[in-house]
Design a protein around this motif. Sequence first.
Motif, short mmCIF file in Angstrom:
data_model
loop_
_atom_site.label_atom_id
_atom_site.label_comp_id
_atom_site.label_asym_id
_atom_site.label_seq_id
_atom_site.Cartn_x
_atom_site.Cartn_y
_atom_site.Cartn_z
N UNK A 216 65.24 63.36 -11.49
CA UNK A 216 66.45 63.69 -10.74
C UNK A 216 66.27 64.86 -9.79
N UNK A 217 65.34 65.76 -10.11
CA UNK A 217 65.09 66.90 -9.24
C UNK A 217 63.90 66.68 -8.33
N UNK A 218 62.80 66.15 -8.90
CA UNK A 218 61.59 65.99 -8.09
C UNK A 218 61.65 64.78 -7.16
N UNK A 219 62.47 63.78 -7.52
CA UNK A 219 62.73 62.71 -6.58
C UNK A 219 62.07 61.38 -6.86
N UNK A 220 60.92 61.33 -7.54
CA UNK A 220 60.27 60.06 -7.83
C UNK A 220 59.28 60.26 -8.97
N UNK A 221 58.80 59.14 -9.50
CA UNK A 221 57.88 59.20 -10.64
C UNK A 221 56.54 59.82 -10.25
N UNK A 222 56.04 59.49 -9.06
CA UNK A 222 54.78 60.05 -8.57
C UNK A 222 55.03 60.69 -7.21
N UNK A 223 54.80 61.98 -7.12
CA UNK A 223 54.94 62.69 -5.85
C UNK A 223 54.02 63.90 -5.88
N UNK A 224 53.85 64.56 -4.73
CA UNK A 224 52.89 65.66 -4.65
C UNK A 224 53.28 66.82 -5.57
N UNK A 227 52.65 65.69 -9.31
CA UNK A 227 51.23 65.49 -9.56
C UNK A 227 50.50 66.83 -9.66
N UNK A 228 50.77 67.72 -8.72
CA UNK A 228 50.10 69.02 -8.71
C UNK A 228 50.45 69.87 -9.92
N UNK A 229 51.73 69.97 -10.22
CA UNK A 229 52.16 70.80 -11.35
C UNK A 229 51.74 70.21 -12.68
N UNK A 230 51.77 68.89 -12.81
CA UNK A 230 51.36 68.27 -14.07
C UNK A 230 49.87 68.50 -14.33
N UNK A 263 40.86 59.21 -10.64
CA UNK A 263 40.74 57.93 -9.93
C UNK A 263 42.12 57.33 -9.69
N UNK A 264 42.99 57.40 -10.72
CA UNK A 264 44.34 56.84 -10.61
C UNK A 264 45.11 57.48 -9.46
N UNK A 265 45.11 58.81 -9.41
CA UNK A 265 45.87 59.50 -8.38
C UNK A 265 45.22 59.38 -7.00
N UNK A 266 43.90 59.22 -6.98
CA UNK A 266 43.23 58.98 -5.70
C UNK A 266 43.74 57.67 -5.09
N UNK A 267 43.90 56.65 -5.93
CA UNK A 267 44.40 55.35 -5.45
C UNK A 267 45.86 55.43 -5.04
N UNK A 268 46.59 56.40 -5.60
CA UNK A 268 48.00 56.60 -5.23
C UNK A 268 48.14 57.45 -3.97
N UNK A 269 47.00 57.92 -3.45
CA UNK A 269 47.04 58.81 -2.29
C UNK A 269 47.34 60.24 -2.64
N UNK A 270 47.19 60.59 -3.93
CA UNK A 270 47.52 61.93 -4.40
C UNK A 270 46.31 62.64 -5.01
N UNK A 271 45.13 62.16 -4.69
CA UNK A 271 43.91 62.70 -5.27
C UNK A 271 43.70 64.17 -4.95
N UNK A 272 43.93 64.56 -3.71
CA UNK A 272 43.73 65.95 -3.31
C UNK A 272 44.68 66.88 -4.06
N UNK A 273 45.93 66.45 -4.23
CA UNK A 273 46.91 67.26 -4.95
C UNK A 273 46.54 67.39 -6.41
N UNK A 274 46.01 66.32 -7.00
CA UNK A 274 45.59 66.35 -8.40
C UNK A 274 44.43 67.32 -8.59
N UNK A 275 43.43 67.24 -7.74
CA UNK A 275 42.27 68.14 -7.86
C UNK A 275 42.68 69.59 -7.63
#
Length: 325
Positions: A216-224, A227-230, A263-275
């Motif tokens: 409700x606050x962050x806006x979606x299940x997967x977002x930058x 992903x970064x904070x998790x 690998x999962x987040x890279x495919x979601x386009x969030x790889x850089x944020x995850x690293x």
Amino acid sequence: MKEVTVVIPNYNGMKYLKICLDALRRQTLKDLVILVVDNGSEDDSVSFVREQYPEAELICLPENTGFCGAVNAGIRATKTPYVLLLNNDTEVFPDFCEELLKGIKSRKKAFSVAGKLLQYHDKTKIDDAGNYYCALGWAFARGKDRSAELFEKPERIFSACAGAAIYSMELLQKTGLFDEAHFAYLEDMDLGYRARIFGYENWYLPSAKVYHVGSGTSGSRYNTFKTGYSARNNVYLIHKNMPLFQVILNLPFLIMGFAVKGVFFQRKGLGAQYRKGIRQGLALGYKRENKSKKIRFQWKHLGNYIRIQLELWINLVRVVISFLV
């Protein structure tokens, strides 16, 4: 005497507050303290609560301190024996608070009791039936997206989802509150892990039901942001709660777990944020203000560490099974 304070953290969540607060007005447990902690919202949340819900107490923080800062402010203001944390994007059933209170009072070692979170947009499915942590370094919601009918028994869990759970104020004084370095995400896992090291229990109670919108606050299940904070907080959680021997024992699993997620987040386009989150997590534990927060190993807690480790392996099996069913 009032026994429960309901603490609702809020940040620009006015669109959710009416449903949330109206549901609390319908509770069978009448002697509740309702406390809304506003995190520097820029919408009309504060004026809305003041005008429409005068029975609710308000704490207005000058800026967004994250979930941890908001709920800690609410917990510190709590004068009842129990504090119930509730996300603003929820709608609780009429007996929700009463069931959670009975649940925690009936279990002598219970640190927390989590409710049965049902998906708001598909009420036949589970959003969260308790949280688990496994040897891969993965935290996961038990039962996510599965039929609600499969989760009708009270169960011990690794940690409660703080979006809809009750906590013992007495035991919170012993474990300490939420670590505000988390800001948001995995703060409830960190607190539940800490309680387990101290020998306390966390429970799931299916009779305490609540609908949850989710993100409700962050806006979606997967977002930058998420992903970064998790990623950051997962590394920090391991650093804080696992003694060296346990890190070494789990290291092959942890390496595998972080690699798979990468690998999962890279495919979601969030790889850089995850690293980036992982790098930040490695640095976070060594900041001067966080060094004292690491749980120091004590021999008197060895039995608790062994039980936790067995659960990490059992929960690894649960993860594998969940991918197969």
